[in-house]
Design a protein around this motif. Structure first.
Motif, PDB file in Angstrom:
ATOM      1  N   LEU A 267       0.729  -1.340  -0.207  1.00 47.47           N
ATOM      2  CA  LEU A 267       0.057   0.054   0.056  1.00 47.47           C
ATOM      3  C   LEU A 267       0.779   1.326  -0.238  1.00 47.47           C
ATOM      4  N   GLY A 268       1.873   1.181   0.642  1.00 48.74           N
ATOM      5  CA  GLY A 268       2.651   2.555   0.850  1.00 48.74           C
ATOM      6  C   GLY A 268       3.959   2.611  -0.242  1.00 48.74           C
ATOM      7  N   GLY A 269       4.336   1.487  -0.628  1.00 50.20           N
ATOM      8  CA  GLY A 269       5.665   1.897  -1.782  1.00 50.20           C
ATOM      9  C   GLY A 269       6.863   1.672  -0.966  1.00 50.20           C
ATOM     10  N   PRO A 270       7.861   2.377  -1.879  1.00 49.32           N
ATOM     11  CA  PRO A 270       9.498   2.166  -1.251  1.00 49.32           C
ATOM     12  C   PRO A 270       9.437   3.096   0.277  1.00 49.32           C
ATOM     13  N   ASN A 271       8.730   4.162   0.246  1.00 47.28           N
ATOM     14  CA  ASN A 271       8.881   4.802   1.624  1.00 47.28           C
ATOM     15  C   ASN A 271       8.708   3.729   2.712  1.00 47.28           C
ATOM     16  N   ILE A 272       7.918   2.728   2.745  1.00 49.36           N
ATOM     17  CA  ILE A 272       7.736   1.917   3.659  1.00 49.36           C
ATOM     18  C   ILE A 272       9.096   1.045   4.259  1.00 49.36           C
ATOM     19  N   LEU A 273       9.912   0.744   3.140  1.00 53.25           N
ATOM     20  CA  LEU A 273      11.009   0.103   3.171  1.00 53.25           C
ATOM     21  C   LEU A 273      12.125   1.189   3.941  1.00 53.25           C
ATOM     22  N   LEU A 274      12.224   2.541   3.625  1.00 51.26           N
ATOM     23  CA  LEU A 274      12.934   3.519   4.238  1.00 51.26           C
ATOM     24  C   LEU A 274      12.671   3.604   5.791  1.00 51.26           C
ATOM     25  N   GLY A 275      11.261   3.860   5.993  1.00 50.66           N
ATOM     26  CA  GLY A 275      10.779   3.890   7.358  1.00 50.66           C
ATOM     27  C   GLY A 275      11.188   2.729   8.253  1.00 50.66           C
ATOM     28  N   THR A 276      11.075   1.580   7.588  1.00 49.84           N
ATOM     29  CA  THR A 276      11.023   0.268   8.371  1.00 49.84           C
ATOM     30  C   THR A 276      12.576   0.027   8.673  1.00 49.84           C
ATOM     31  N   VAL A 277      13.501   0.463   7.837  1.00 51.83           N
ATOM     32  CA  VAL A 277      14.958   0.330   8.172  1.00 51.83           C
ATOM     33  C   VAL A 277      15.404   1.632   9.095  1.00 51.83           C
ATOM     34  N   LEU A 278      14.845   2.589   8.904  1.00 56.74           N
ATOM     35  CA  LEU A 278      15.060   3.638  10.194  1.00 56.74           C
ATOM     36  C   LEU A 278      14.806   3.211  11.343  1.00 56.74           C
ATOM     37  N   VAL A 279      13.645   2.693  11.782  1.00 56.10           N
ATOM     38  CA  VAL A 279      13.034   2.062  12.899  1.00 56.10           C
ATOM     39  C   VAL A 279      13.874   1.220  13.634  1.00 56.10           C
ATOM     40  N   LEU A 280      14.435   0.302  12.476  1.00 56.90           N
ATOM     41  CA  LEU A 280      15.001  -1.065  12.809  1.00 56.90           C
ATOM     42  C   LEU A 280      16.432  -0.611  13.503  1.00 56.90           C
ATOM     43  N   GLY A 281      16.896   0.623  12.681  1.00 62.18           N
ATOM     44  CA  GLY A 281      18.051   1.232  13.264  1.00 62.18           C
ATOM     45  C   GLY A 281      17.968   1.568  14.661  1.00 62.18           C
ATOM     46  N   SER A 282      16.700   2.197  14.903  1.00 64.40           N
ATOM     47  CA  SER A 282      16.635   2.630  16.260  1.00 64.40           C
ATOM     48  C   SER A 282      16.654   1.547  17.345  1.00 64.40           C
ATOM     49  N   ALA A 283      16.073   0.338  16.966  1.00 57.48           N
ATOM     50  CA  ALA A 283      16.065  -0.827  17.722  1.00 57.48           C
ATOM     51  C   ALA A 283      17.493  -1.155  18.037  1.00 57.48           C
ATOM     52  N   VAL A 284      18.437  -1.143  17.091  1.00 60.01           N
ATOM     53  CA  VAL A 284      19.509  -1.484  17.101  1.00 60.01           C
ATOM     54  C   VAL A 284      20.373  -0.489  18.266  1.00 60.01           C
ATOM     55  N   ALA A 285      20.244   0.595  18.008  1.00 56.11           N
ATOM     56  CA  ALA A 285      20.764   1.646  18.915  1.00 56.11           C
ATOM     57  C   ALA A 285      20.573   1.405  20.372  1.00 56.11           C
ATOM     58  N   PHE A 286      19.046   1.254  20.461  1.00 61.04           N
ATOM     59  CA  PHE A 286      18.487   1.038  21.801  1.00 61.04           C
ATOM     60  C   PHE A 286      18.998  -0.500  22.565  1.00 61.04           C
ATOM     61  N   ALA A 287      19.337  -1.432  21.562  1.00 57.18           N
ATOM     62  CA  ALA A 287      19.819  -2.781  22.044  1.00 57.18           C
ATOM     63  C   ALA A 287      21.186  -2.543  22.719  1.00 57.18           C
ATOM     64  N   ILE A 288      22.063  -1.811  21.994  1.00 53.77           N
ATOM     65  CA  ILE A 288      23.457  -1.482  22.290  1.00 53.77           C
ATOM     66  C   ILE A 288      23.359  -0.614  23.624  1.00 53.77           C
ATOM     67  N   TYR A 289      22.381   0.242  23.804  1.00 55.31           N
ATOM     68  CA  TYR A 289      22.276   1.054  24.936  1.00 55.31           C
ATOM     69  C   TYR A 289      22.084   0.048  26.131  1.00 55.31           C
ATOM     70  N   GLN A 290      21.255  -0.933  25.942  1.00 57.54           N
ATOM     71  CA  GLN A 290      20.846  -1.889  26.749  1.00 57.54           C
ATOM     72  C   GLN A 290      21.862  -2.640  27.503  1.00 57.54           C
ATOM     73  N   LEU A 291      22.772  -3.086  26.202  1.00 60.88           N
ATOM     74  CA  LEU A 291      23.986  -3.803  26.746  1.00 60.88           C
ATOM     75  C   LEU A 291      25.155  -3.062  27.430  1.00 60.88           C
ATOM     76  N   VAL A 292      25.153  -1.725  27.188  1.00 60.59           N
ATOM     77  CA  VAL A 292      26.318  -0.938  27.842  1.00 60.59           C
ATOM     78  C   VAL A 292      25.856  -0.418  29.112  1.00 60.59           C
ATOM     79  N   ALA A 293      24.531   0.024  28.997  1.00 61.11           N
ATOM     80  CA  ALA A 293      24.115   0.753  30.160  1.00 61.11           C
ATOM     81  C   ALA A 293      24.154   0.076  31.603  1.00 61.11           C
ATOM     82  N   LYS A 294      24.156  -1.250  31.315  1.00 63.24           N
ATOM     83  CA  LYS A 294      24.111  -2.023  32.831  1.00 63.24           C
ATOM     84  C   LYS A 294      25.428  -1.457  33.639  1.00 63.24           C
ATOM     85  N   ARG A 295      26.359  -1.353  33.163  1.00 65.12           N
ATOM     86  CA  ARG A 295      27.504  -0.883  33.696  1.00 65.12           C
ATOM     87  C   ARG A 295      27.504   0.293  34.838  1.00 65.12           C
TER      88      ARG A 295
END
Length: 306
Positions: free
Chosen positions: A154-182
């Motif tokens: 329904l949304g075309g190629p912008n859906i791919l861009l948006g999904t990649v950006l949000v997944l990038g956010s998830a990666v950044a937050f995962a790294i935060y979770q791993l390092v923040a514990k210390r």
């Protein structure tokens, strides 16, 4: 703990999860007036910064009063650095992604961060990669792919861009979770959160000042109310609610209850934003929530060694 304390704990976590899930809704409603990711993010930080700064100041004064040691400079620098990754970078990617994807797809994509945490932890931090984690990852991303394919038609190629950006956010937050514990272990969660969030907020506002010469104030009152909701109702208040509930009912119950957050976002998106909810969305959501929920259950049942 008595029954009343447990009930209060459950209600606090439910309220916190509900408020956290409203973030994408506030942002999407603000985009109807001004589809500008950096602007709404800056105003979110404007409303949240005073609260987190006040919490940090209170914690420092409390430590001085009680004669407790102040955190080392290296710890403060580490909290600032990981705060920029886990909040500043993650939020810019997330809010920009919301320009292109539905609130439902955004929440499901962001909800996959525990799966990224598994593989990043195994690759960079020597954490054990289990068969159940691989199964959870497969089920989760199968569900995300189901929703993505449905929205892409329904949304075309912008859906791919948006999904990649949000997944990038998830990666950044995962790294935060791993390092923040210390750093949380060294300075406590309240002071760490204050430093990390305040650093992210100040950096965001400096970003806006450098890129645009200042913060735009020409929006409607309705927009500012949405920005305040994003900063306070979807950021500050649920943080305190979940932490207070965690202290009463423990990590296991808190994690299980928090798994309903994507379902709440989807409900709000359909009711308030008029987003379509198809059979593909239902199947994809069930797989994503089921995959992450399965992994959480396995970890809580027999946690992997640190």
């Amino acid at each position: 703990m008595d029954r009343r304390g447990l009930i209060i704990g459950y209600l606090l976590v439910i309220a916190g999860a509900t408020l956290f899930s409203s973030k994408a809704i506030f942002v999407k409603l603000a985009y109807l007036e001004r589809p500008d990711a950096l602007l709404i993010l800056a105003w979110r930080m404007m409303f949240a910064l005073p609260v987190f700064a006040a919490v940090g100041l209170f914690e420092i004064l409390r430590r001085k009063r009680d004669g407790q040691p102040m955190p080392q400079r290296s710890s403060v620098a580490g909290a600032i650095g990981i705060g920029l990754v886990g909040y500043y970078l993650a939020m810019i990617l997330d809010f920009t992604g919301l320009l292109y994807v539905t609130a439902q797809l955004e929440r499901l994509a962001l909800f996959t961060y525990p799966i990224f945490l598994i593989f990043i932890g195994a690759a960079l931090f020597g954490l054990r990669l289990t068969a159940s984690a691989v199964i959870a990852a497969f089920v989760t991303y199968l569900g995300l792919a189901t929703v993505f394919i449905s929205d892409f038609s329904l949304g075309g190629p912008n859906i791919l861009l948006g999904t990649v950006l949000v997944l990038g956010s998830a990666v950044a937050f995962a790294i935060y979770q791993l390092v923040a514990k210390r750093y949380i272990g060294e300075m406590g969660s309240a002071l760490f959160t204050s430093i990390a969030l305040s650093a992210a907020a100040v950096t965001t506002l400096l970003h806006v000042a450098l890129m645009r010469g200042g913060l735009d104030t020409s929006m409607s009152t309705h927009y500012f109310l949405l920005a305040a909701g994003t900063g306070l109702l979807a950021t500050v208040i649920p943080s305190f609610f979940v932490n207070a509930g965690l202290a009463r009912i423990g990590a296991t119950s808190t994690a299980i209850i928090s798994n309903v957050s994507p379902l709440l976002t989807i409900y709000f998106a359909v009711i308030l934003l008029g987003e379509e909810f198809t059979l593909a969305h239902a199947i994809g959501t069930a797989l994503v929530v089921g995959g992450v929920g399965y992994h959480s259950w396995r970890e809580l049942k027999s946690p992997a060694p640190a």
